[in-house]
Design a protein around this motif. Structure first.
Motif, PDB file in Angstrom:
ATOM      1  N   ARG A 169     -14.113 -15.569  -4.330  1.00  0.00           N
ATOM      2  CA  ARG A 169     -15.566 -15.651  -4.489  1.00  0.00           C
ATOM      3  C   ARG A 169     -16.111 -14.263  -4.787  1.00  0.00           C
ATOM      4  O   ARG A 169     -15.677 -13.281  -4.179  1.00  0.00           O
ATOM      5  CB  ARG A 169     -16.225 -16.205  -3.223  1.00  0.00           C
ATOM      6  N   ASP A 209     -18.906 -13.038  -4.060  1.00  0.00           N
ATOM      7  CA  ASP A 209     -19.951 -12.569  -3.147  1.00  0.00           C
ATOM      8  C   ASP A 209     -19.533 -12.643  -1.675  1.00  0.00           C
ATOM      9  O   ASP A 209     -20.373 -12.715  -0.789  1.00  0.00           O
ATOM     10  CB  ASP A 209     -21.240 -13.369  -3.351  1.00  0.00           C
ATOM     11  N   ASP A 210     -18.210 -12.599  -1.404  1.00  0.00           N
ATOM     12  CA  ASP A 210     -17.758 -12.733  -0.021  1.00  0.00           C
ATOM     13  C   ASP A 210     -17.287 -11.421   0.597  1.00  0.00           C
ATOM     14  O   ASP A 210     -16.824 -11.392   1.742  1.00  0.00           O
ATOM     15  CB  ASP A 210     -16.655 -13.786   0.097  1.00  0.00           C
ATOM     16  N   ARG A 236      -5.861 -11.786   1.927  1.00  0.00           N
ATOM     17  CA  ARG A 236      -7.243 -11.394   1.646  1.00  0.00           C
ATOM     18  C   ARG A 236      -7.535 -10.087   2.364  1.00  0.00           C
ATOM     19  O   ARG A 236      -7.047  -9.849   3.468  1.00  0.00           O
ATOM     20  CB  ARG A 236      -8.227 -12.469   2.108  1.00  0.00           C
TER      21      ARG A 236
END
Length: 293
Positions: A213, A215-216, A254
Motif C-alpha cells: 500500500r 500510504d501505510d 515488511r
C-alpha cells in the motif's frame, strides 16, 4: 482555478507523451485552468523544473512513464507541492497502483476537482544515489537486468519488451547470494531477486507485491529464492495476477528500512531506471508526497 505545469521529457516516448498531454490540455483549458508545458533535457532537469514549479504553488504534472513520474515525484517529496500524473510511458506502474485514469476527460476531472492525498515515497542511498527519492519500488536481481534489456529495446514496447527482457535475463542468470536487512534484522537469501515495494506493481503491470500500500508507512520486501528455470518462468506468468506469493519459493517481509547486499555486482532498478549496482538502502518516507488521484 488551478494552475498546472506539465513536465515532459522529449527524449523518452515523446510522441506518446505529447499526444496524451494534448488530449488532456483541451479539457483543462476549457474548464478555465492554466497549463504551462516545460520540456526537460534529462531526468535531472525534470527534477529542477518540478521543484521550481512547486515553489511557485503550481500543480506539477509528470507526463510519461515511471521514470519521469519517479523523478518529478521524488523532487516534490517533502516540499508540500502537489503532483499529478499523466500516464504515457512504457510501464505507468505507479499511476496504475493509484488508479489514475488514462482517458483524458476522466483524468481532467481528477486533476481539476480531486483533493490531494498523501502517499509514501522511498529514499534510496547507494554509491550512485545519495538519498534520492523514488515512488514505486527498488528491485535488485534478474528483474533489474530484464528492465535494463527492456529499456534498450528498440523493437518492442510495454509489456512485450519486459517479457522479452525477462526471457533474455533468465537464460543467463545464476542465483545470487544476498544479505537482506529489514529494520536491523538480517535475512540471508539465495535466488533471483529482492524487491522493496512501495507500490504493488512493477514491470508494466506485473503485481509483484499484492499487499503493498502506498500510504501505510511500510515497504513490502519480496524475495524469490533459487528455483528451476521452468518454475521461474511459471512465476513470471503468475505475476500477472499476484498468485506467485502463495508459492514456497516466495518470501515476503515488511519494514520501514531495507538494505540489500549481494555476493557479486548486481544491478538494481528504481521506478524503471536501472543505472546502479548493489549495495543499496531503501527507507520509506511516510506521507511525504501529495498526489491527485
Amino acid at each position: 482555478m488551478r494552475q498546472f505545469t506539465a513536465v515532459v521529457n522529449p527524449t523518452a516516448g515523446a510522441a506518446t507523451g505529447a499526444a496524451a498531454l494534448l488530449a488532456l490540455a483541451r479539457h483543462l483549458r476549457e474548464a478555465g485552468a492554466e497549463l504551462r508545458t516545460d520540456y526537460s533535457h534529462s531526468l535531472d532537469h525534470a527534477r529542477e523544473l518540478a521543484r521550481d514549479a512547486g515553489r511557485r504553488g503550481r500543480i506539477v504534472l509528470a507526463v510519461g512513464g515511471d521514470g519521469i513520474a519517479g523523478a518529478v515525484g521524488g523532487a516534490l517529496s517533502g516540499t508540500g507541492a502537489t503532483l499529478g500524473l499523466v500516464p504515457a510511458g512504457r510501464g505507468n506502474d505507479f499511476a496504475r497502483a493509484l488508479g489514475v485514469p488514462r482517458e483524458p476527460e476522466a483524468l481532467a476531472r481528477t486533476l481539476l476537482h480531486g483533493e490531494p492525498r498523501p502517499v509514501d515515497t522511498v529514499q534510496v542511498s547507494s554509491a550512485v544515489h545519495d538519498r534520492a527519492v523514488v515512488l514505486g519500488s527498488v528491485y535488485a536481481g534478474v528483474d533489474a537486468l530484464a528492465n535494463r534489456h527492456a529499456n534498450r529495446s528498440r523493437l518492442l514496447r510495454g509489456s512485450a519488451s519486459y517479457y522479452a527482457g525477462g526471457l533474455r535475463a533468465v537464460t543467463t542468470w545464476r542465483p545470487a547470494r544476498y544479505r537482506v536487512t529489514v529494520d536491523g534484522e538480517e535475512h540471508p537469501h539465495t535466488g533471483y531477486t529482492v524487491v522493496a515495494a512501495n507500490s504493488g506493481f512493477y514491470g508494466s503491470g506485473r503485481i509483484i507485491a499484492p499487499g503493498a500500500r502506498v500510504d501505510d508507512g511500510l515497504l513490502d520486501v519480496v524475495m524469490i529464492r533459487e528455483a528451476p528455470r521452468r518454475l521461474f518462468f511459471t512465476l513470471m506468468n503468475e505475476l500477472r495476477t499476484g498468485v506467485h506469493v502463495r508459492r514456497p519459493e516466495v518470501r515476503i517481509l515488511r519494514g520501514a528500512e531495507i538494505r540489500v547486499e549481494a555476493d557479486r555486482d548486481l544491478p538494481y532498478g528504481t521506478d524503471g531506471e536501472v543505472d546502479a549496482t548493489l549495495p543499496v538502502t531503501a527507507r520509506v518516507l511516510p506521507g511525504a508526497l501529495r498526489v491527485l488521484y
